[in-house]
Design an enzyme around this catalytic site. Structure first.
Site, mmCIF file in Angstrom:
data_model
loop_
_atom_site.group_PDB
_atom_site.id
_atom_site.type_symbol
_atom_site.label_atom_id
_atom_site.label_comp_id
_atom_site.label_asym_id
_atom_site.label_seq_id
_atom_site.Cartn_x
_atom_site.Cartn_y
_atom_site.Cartn_z
ATOM 1 N N MET A 22 -9.229 8.798 2.116
ATOM 2 C CA MET A 22 -9.130 9.261 3.504
ATOM 3 C C MET A 22 -10.202 10.307 3.817
ATOM 4 O O MET A 22 -9.934 11.499 3.959
ATOM 5 C CB MET A 22 -7.720 9.787 3.761
ATOM 6 N N ASP A 72 1.079 5.223 0.541
ATOM 7 C CA ASP A 72 0.368 6.324 1.192
ATOM 8 C C ASP A 72 1.126 7.625 0.936
ATOM 9 O O ASP A 72 1.896 8.088 1.766
ATOM 10 C CB ASP A 72 0.257 6.033 2.691
ATOM 11 N N GLU A 121 1.105 11.419 0.587
ATOM 12 C CA GLU A 121 0.304 12.569 0.991
ATOM 13 C C GLU A 121 1.086 13.867 0.717
ATOM 14 O O GLU A 121 1.790 14.362 1.589
ATOM 15 C CB GLU A 121 -0.057 12.459 2.476
ATOM 16 N N ASP A 177 0.863 -1.179 0.000
ATOM 17 C CA ASP A 177 0.000 0.000 0.000
ATOM 18 C C ASP A 177 0.899 1.229 0.000
ATOM 19 O O ASP A 177 1.880 1.296 0.749
ATOM 20 C CB ASP A 177 -0.896 0.009 1.248
ATOM 21 N N TYR A 183 -11.693 11.607 6.204
ATOM 22 C CA TYR A 183 -11.661 12.098 7.578
ATOM 23 C C TYR A 183 -10.622 13.203 7.646
ATOM 24 O O TYR A 183 -9.944 13.496 6.655
ATOM 25 C CB TYR A 183 -11.343 10.968 8.571
#
Length: 626
Positions: A466, A398, A400, A396, A468
């Site tokens: 994401m 991630d 950002e 995975d 949230y």
């Protein structure tokens, strides 16, 4: 994922001090080889006519494999020691071993018992294993057990043993049976029959090159190999092994046919005291489908280890361990990786991905994607390291954020995400999962618009969106707003900052609904100095939190600041001067129903340790996805 700062130990860690025993053993090992070279090997301790040695390839990950030898005492007196010798073909090599002292000379290997496992009672068996390099297709030849043939009898002078048969293939797999087929072995005097080995033990002897094994257990993994016998009853090398999973079993899949994925953090084993065993004791392991292990780092264009101590060095006591067995100082793998391996043995339906990057470590992606093939190779080599390759089912990523700002700003360009995704898929192939955690910024000109999420989705199995952290106390004076709104609402501080708007924008960019997972936070965001109960109030700063101001676990908030209302599909709470927003089992149920109605592939959450001891949020997700 969450902006909570990972709790990391300083580099001056507690390192277990090994006893003097390890130094003595190392010294003796160093003396054994030159001594043997001077005086010759000792005589066999017991005749091999009363024992057999069988080889099985337990697993194969392409660039390496795990091999296992099993010594069985077929006689009437105990063996006091054992020595196995064999040869590997060029390109195949044995590396680190456990439960045996393994030495080599060229392609010739010698394995001797340790002090505690040399005695083998009549009818008993012992096994030892090793990690190998190379394709793993090369089978051992010239096997000797205590100086004689590994099949329990002497070799016949002038009569060579048969060759290895072809690796079996499987067909007609049912709940209780599987058909095996293999290509014939060759022999100078003729092949008489074949032994069929299941998980290293002989289950049948047949004259042909097919066999149907019945009486199996539904939903269970098995490994098969075959071995030829010639007319003098000599056995040749064992074939390569094939794995098969019988159909059925296990009852209903968690989440029905939907993904229910949770993040497990490596730093959680420190201050949070949250371990893999907690997934079992909470009941969560039976209700999830996937785990993302967070995080590996991205440095100098490569995937690298995030925290070696937590990942694979920390020794677990029996009471902390998934299976109740304590780690030993000399075992080849410890830490979270070994505990995850034990978890998969107990819950074989769970798939585990290693997640790289995150809020803190996303800064390295920009450099890495400048050479996407080299980056993908580095990640593959790390995930498929022989020490833990069986633990992970994929990767995975991630980042950002691609071509946008997070903790740092990236200027790689809109195509960089797709370039990375394509390289990862090319390297990891179709048998591994390749996924990504992505932004949920659905605003016009926002982060979703900054990169080619539609094009990249062709190479990803799914996106963890994401949904949230839309709002929080980084805006210290407010206005107060739910950090994970499902839908827009009147007075929302920023248009496009809701789950439904993010999902709609991603669909519009060509991302299939089934490749989108809805994100749930197992924590709340909060302000202090708030007098207004409803959203939209002013504040003076971040509310106090256990680990980080403005952030608190659900398991704490449900008792210290219970929900006082809901808005946009999520809950909020006003207690004293503090104002929090978070999801509850009820709001999660609403969100799961929405996700199913949207045709999404499922949902995921950040992260396990925020849930209650009995896993009530995981339970709500599992129930809601069915």
């Amino acid at each position: 994922m969450s902006t909570e700062t990972p709790l990391r130990r300083s580099r001056l860690r507690w390192i277990p001090v090994r006893s003097g025993r390890s130094k003595v053993v190392a010294g003796l090992t160093a003396l054994v080889v030159p001594l043997a070279a001077m005086v010759g090997l000792a005589s066999p301790a017991a005749a091999a006519a009363s024992a057999t040695a069988t080889y099985t390839k337990k697993s194969d990950w392409g660039s390496g494999f795990e091999g296992q030898w099993t010594v069985k005492n077929t006689g009437t007196t105990a063996l006091s020691s054992w020595t196995i010798e064999w040869d590997f073909p060029a390109g195949t090599a044995a590396g680190s071993a456990w439960d045996a002292n393994l030495t080599k000379s060229g392609n010739h290997y010698t394995a001797k018992n340790l002090a505690w496992n040399g005695n083998v009672a009549p009818g008993a068996s012992i096994s030892f294993g090793f990690n190998g390099t190379g394709s793993g297709s090369g089978s051992p030849t010239g096997c000797k057990l205590n100086g004689a043939s590994c099949d329990g009898g002497p070799e016949v002078p002038g009569d060579n043993p048969p060759s290895a048969p072809g690796t079996p293939t499987t067909s007609d797999v049912t709940n209780t049976s599987v058909k095996l087929s293999w290509s014939a072995a060759t022999d100078d005097k003729g092949v008489k029959n074949y032994d069929v080995l299941r998980d290293g033990a002989k289950v049948a002897t047949v004259t042909g090159t097919t066999y149907t094994n019945t009486g199996l257990t539904a939903g269970t993994d098995y490994s098969y190999a075959v071995q030829a016998r010639d007319t003098a009853d000599q056995t040749g090398p064992v074939s390569g092994s094939v794995s098969v999973h019988t159909t059925g079993g296990g009852g209903e899949q968690p989440g029905g046919d939907k993904v229910n994925l949770g993040y497990f953090t490596n730093w959680g084993v420190y201050g949070r005291n949250y371990h893999v065993k907690n997934l079992v004791t909470s009941g969560s392991a039976a209700k999830i489908t996937h785990i993302n292990y967070a995080f590996g780092n991205v440095q100098n264009g490569k995937c690298t280890i995030g925290d070696s101590y937590a990942d694979y060095e920390k020794a677990y006591t029996a009471d902390q361990s998934v299976d109740g067995v304590a780690d030993t100082w000399d075992q080849p793998l410890r830490g979270n990786f070994n505990q995850l391996r034990k978890l998969k043995a107990k819950y074989p339906h769970i798939k585990i991905l290693w997640s790289f990057g995150g809020w803190t470590w996303s800064g390295g992606f920009g450099q890495a994607v400048q050479n996407p093939a080299a980056f993908a190779q580095s990640c593959y080599d790390l995930v498929e390291d022989p020490r833990w390759a069986d633990v992970f089912d994929g990767i995975d990523l991630d980042w950002e954020y691609p071509n946008a700002c997070g903790l740092t700003c990236d200027t790689s360009g809109p195509a960089a995400l797709k370039t990375m995704a394509d390289a990862m898929r090319a390297k990891f192939g179709t048998k591994n999962l390749v996924t990504a955690a992505i932004t949920a910024d659905g605003s016009d000109g926002g982060k979703i618009d900054a990169a080619d999420y539609g094009g990249a989705s062709q190479s990803f199995d799914w996106y963890n969106v994401m949904t949230y952290d839309f709002f929080g106390a980084w805006a210290a004076k407010g206005p107060t707003a739910p950090h994970s709104p499902l839908t827009p609402y009147a007075g929302i501080p920023q248009a496009g900052f809701s789950s439904s708007e993010a999902i709609a924008k991603l669909k519009a960019k060509g991302v299939p609904a089934k490749k989108l997972l809805l994100g749930i936070g197992f924590y709340g965001r909060g302000w202090t100095g708030v007098t207004q109960s409803a959203p939209g109030g002013t504040a003076t700063g971040a509310a106090p939190g256990t680990y980080e101001a403005g952030n608190e676990d659900y398991k704490v908030l449900k008792n210290t600041c219970p929900s006082t209302g809901t808005i946009a599909g999520t809950a909020y709470a006003h207690c004293g001067s503090n104002w929090w927003s978070y999801d509850t089992p009820a709001t999660i149920g609403t969100k799961m129903t929405w996700a199913k109605n949207q045709g999404l592939g499922g949902a995921f959450f950040w992260e396990f340790s925020g849930d209650t001891a009995n896993g009530e949020l995981v339970t709500a997700m599992d129930s809601g996805l069915k």
